[in-house]
Design an enzyme around this catalytic site. Sequence first.
Site, PDB file in Angstrom:
ATOM      1  N   SER A  95       2.335  11.111  -5.760  1.00 30.86           N
ATOM      2  CA  SER A  95       1.762  10.019  -6.541  1.00 30.86           C
ATOM      3  C   SER A  95       0.242  10.216  -6.662  1.00 30.86           C
ATOM      4  CB  SER A  95       2.145   8.687  -5.887  1.00 30.86           C
ATOM      5  OG  SER A  95       1.963   7.606  -6.765  1.00 30.86           O
ATOM      6  N   HIS A 229      10.648   6.165  -7.026  1.00 33.50           N
ATOM      7  CA  HIS A 229       9.306   6.688  -6.808  1.00 33.50           C
ATOM      8  C   HIS A 229       9.176   7.310  -5.416  1.00 33.50           C
ATOM      9  CE1 HIS A 229       5.094   7.100  -7.821  1.00 33.50           C
ATOM     10  NE2 HIS A 229       4.739   6.536  -6.679  1.00 33.50           N
TER      11      HIS A 229
END
Length: 261
Positions: A95, A229
Amino acid sequence: MTTHGESTPWFRRYPATGTPRRRLVVLPHAGGSAGFYHAWGHAFGGGTDVLVAKYPGRHDRLTDTCIDRMDVLADRVTAALLPFTDLPVTLFGHSMGASLAYEVTLRLQERHAVRPAALHVSSCKAPHRLTPRDLYRKGDAALIAELRRLGGTDTALLDDPDVQELILPAVRADFTVVGTHGPREATPVGCPVHAWIGDADPGTSPQEMAAWGDVAPHGFGLRVLPGGHFYLVEQHDTLVDEVSEHLARTAAHGEQNANGK
């Protein structure tokens, strides 16, 4: 003077159990900490020295001032990493950590003539495809809601006001880093790039991850794994195995290209 047998203010170090042949540098996500990657410490074989970045404002750096700009964060991490570039270095970022890993890679090769063996990126749009959000400008409730949406943080902890008070300054600083960075020019890196993404990631798609190939003239690969995610939690063993395979294959490349050779 930094020695390779100790952790530093910027890195939690998991020393190789045998003769170190390579280093894996892990750069956590926004709101993340070195503790999240503890299971990675000795997961890559005896010859791999693992360094996990410790961002200021959390855990044993709780009283250190948080950093809320990517250029400053990348400069500080790069400077802290330089003493460890005597072995082939591979960077892995998840990320926000993927954007940071890219920026550190550029700084190493452009400012210090050190080319990493490989750049590994996870769950993050390519630098020239970033779409910054102004979430960092909103209230605490919006930040907590985003943490819940992305997953990766225990929901019960997010319900605790004391925990919120403890973590929110670092979370806001990290979201400011993300919200004020990019898009930027697609500057190529001098090493292979390997990318991973969960097939149900709410913020990034496999197609968007594929754009990392635009900065990877020395080779690019993309793997789509089941999950959101934080697919890397449920897919821990698979991801570690794949990173291990890449480390073994790129060690020779790093030895040839360290220090710009």
